[in-house]
Motif scaffolding. Structure first.
Motif, PDB file in Angstrom:
ATOM      1  N   LEU A  48       2.986  25.570 -31.061  1.00 20.04           N
ATOM      2  CA  LEU A  48       3.740  25.541 -32.309  1.00 20.04           C
ATOM      3  C   LEU A  48       5.141  26.020 -31.946  1.00 20.04           C
ATOM      4  O   LEU A  48       5.329  27.179 -31.563  1.00 20.04           O
ATOM      5  N   ALA A  49       6.109  25.127 -32.001  1.00 17.21           N
ATOM      6  CA  ALA A  49       7.490  25.447 -31.644  1.00 17.21           C
ATOM      7  C   ALA A  49       8.309  25.634 -32.917  1.00 17.21           C
ATOM      8  O   ALA A  49       8.144  24.891 -33.876  1.00 17.21           O
ATOM      9  N   GLU A  50       9.187  26.628 -32.889  1.00 25.31           N
ATOM     10  CA  GLU A  50      10.020  26.898 -34.053  1.00 25.31           C
ATOM     11  C   GLU A  50      11.387  26.233 -33.949  1.00 25.31           C
ATOM     12  O   GLU A  50      12.253  26.459 -34.778  1.00 25.31           O
ATOM     13  N   SER A  51      11.550  25.403 -32.924  1.00 21.50           N
ATOM     14  CA  SER A  51      12.762  24.619 -32.730  1.00 21.50           C
ATOM     15  C   SER A  51      12.359  23.312 -32.074  1.00 21.50           C
ATOM     16  O   SER A  51      11.421  23.285 -31.271  1.00 21.50           O
ATOM     17  N   ASN A  52      13.034  22.240 -32.387  1.00 20.78           N
ATOM     18  CA  ASN A  52      12.707  20.956 -31.766  1.00 20.78           C
ATOM     19  C   ASN A  52      13.778  20.552 -30.760  1.00 20.78           C
ATOM     20  O   ASN A  52      14.098  19.391 -30.612  1.00 20.78           O
ATOM     21  N   LYS A  53      14.308  21.518 -30.064  1.00 23.60           N
ATOM     22  CA  LYS A  53      15.383  21.272 -29.105  1.00 23.60           C
ATOM     23  C   LYS A  53      14.823  21.134 -27.686  1.00 23.60           C
ATOM     24  O   LYS A  53      13.636  20.934 -27.492  1.00 23.60           O
ATOM     25  N   CYS A  54      15.675  21.276 -26.714  1.00 24.48           N
ATOM     26  CA  CYS A  54      15.366  21.035 -25.295  1.00 24.48           C
ATOM     27  C   CYS A  54      14.077  21.681 -24.770  1.00 24.48           C
ATOM     28  O   CYS A  54      13.348  21.032 -24.018  1.00 24.48           O
ATOM     29  N   GLN A  80      14.111  30.104 -30.864  1.00 29.16           N
ATOM     30  CA  GLN A  80      13.435  29.698 -29.629  1.00 29.16           C
ATOM     31  C   GLN A  80      12.155  30.535 -29.506  1.00 29.16           C
ATOM     32  O   GLN A  80      12.070  31.479 -28.725  1.00 29.16           O
ATOM     33  N   VAL A  81      11.170  30.165 -30.322  1.00 33.04           N
ATOM     34  CA  VAL A  81       9.891  30.868 -30.381  1.00 33.04           C
ATOM     35  C   VAL A  81       8.787  29.836 -30.229  1.00 33.04           C
ATOM     36  O   VAL A  81       8.836  28.769 -30.849  1.00 33.04           O
ATOM     37  N   PHE A  96      12.106  34.071 -27.333  1.00 28.03           N
ATOM     38  CA  PHE A  96      13.182  34.146 -26.350  1.00 28.03           C
ATOM     39  C   PHE A  96      14.161  35.253 -26.731  1.00 28.03           C
ATOM     40  O   PHE A  96      14.619  35.329 -27.869  1.00 28.03           O
ATOM     41  N   LYS A  97      14.484  36.118 -25.758  1.00 26.82           N
ATOM     42  CA  LYS A  97      15.376  37.259 -25.992  1.00 26.82           C
ATOM     43  C   LYS A  97      16.858  36.908 -25.855  1.00 26.82           C
ATOM     44  O   LYS A  97      17.702  37.704 -26.255  1.00 26.82           O
ATOM     45  N   ASP A  98      17.190  35.794 -25.272  1.00 28.29           N
ATOM     46  CA  ASP A  98      18.557  35.361 -24.950  1.00 28.29           C
ATOM     47  C   ASP A  98      19.318  36.404 -24.147  1.00 28.29           C
ATOM     48  O   ASP A  98      20.333  36.940 -24.591  1.00 28.29           O
ATOM     49  N   PRO A  99      18.842  36.658 -22.922  1.00 23.07           N
ATOM     50  CA  PRO A  99      19.533  37.616 -22.069  1.00 23.07           C
ATOM     51  C   PRO A  99      20.876  37.110 -21.557  1.00 23.07           C
ATOM     52  O   PRO A  99      21.632  37.869 -20.971  1.00 23.07           O
TER      53      PRO A  99
END
Length: 126
Positions: A48-54, A80-81, A96-99
């Motif tokens: 289950l993706a919370e974004s439909n991006k790359c 991005q989950v 995703f933490k976006d480091p």
């Protein structure tokens, strides 16, 4: 950190290499590790993706999660989950933490390839 053959398959499917694909690549492999499943198209896992991006293209290649199979669904929050469920019912949620913060695209690409997965994602066992 990066399996060259598997990465090449993901990039070929996606059409190019980018930081977003790297996020999905790392998330799919990390989820497989945490769930104790093989990272193959026959894994039986669902996402289950919370974004439909790359990043979702990596889940399609690495875990065989596709819309057609019903194993890739979306709850479009824009984050991005990824919640990945193994055939056993065991599941993990990777956020995703976006480091990379304000780094350039190229700097993020390198960072996301090199960082340990636990530094990239907050994990919740479900």
């Amino acid at each position: 950190m990066i399996n060259n053959e598997l990465w090449k398959k993901c990039a070929e499917h996606h059409g190019h290499e980018c930081p977003g694909l790297t996020i999905g690549y790392r998330a799919a492999l990390y989820a497989a590790e945490l769930l104790g499943i093989e990272p193959t198209a026959e894994s039986g896992a669902s996402c289950l993706a919370e974004s439909n991006k790359c990043p979702t293209d990596a889940f399609r290649v690495i875990l065989g999660c596709t819309e057609d199979s019903g194993r890739l669904t979306f709850d479009l929050t824009g984050e991005q989950v990824f919640t990945v469920t193994a055939p056993s019912g065991k599941a993990v949620r990777l956020a995703f933490k976006d480091p990379g913060g304000e780094l350039s695209r190229d700097e993020k690409f390198k960072l996301f390839h090199d960082l340990p997965a636990q530094d990239m994602f907050d994990v919740t066992a479900l």
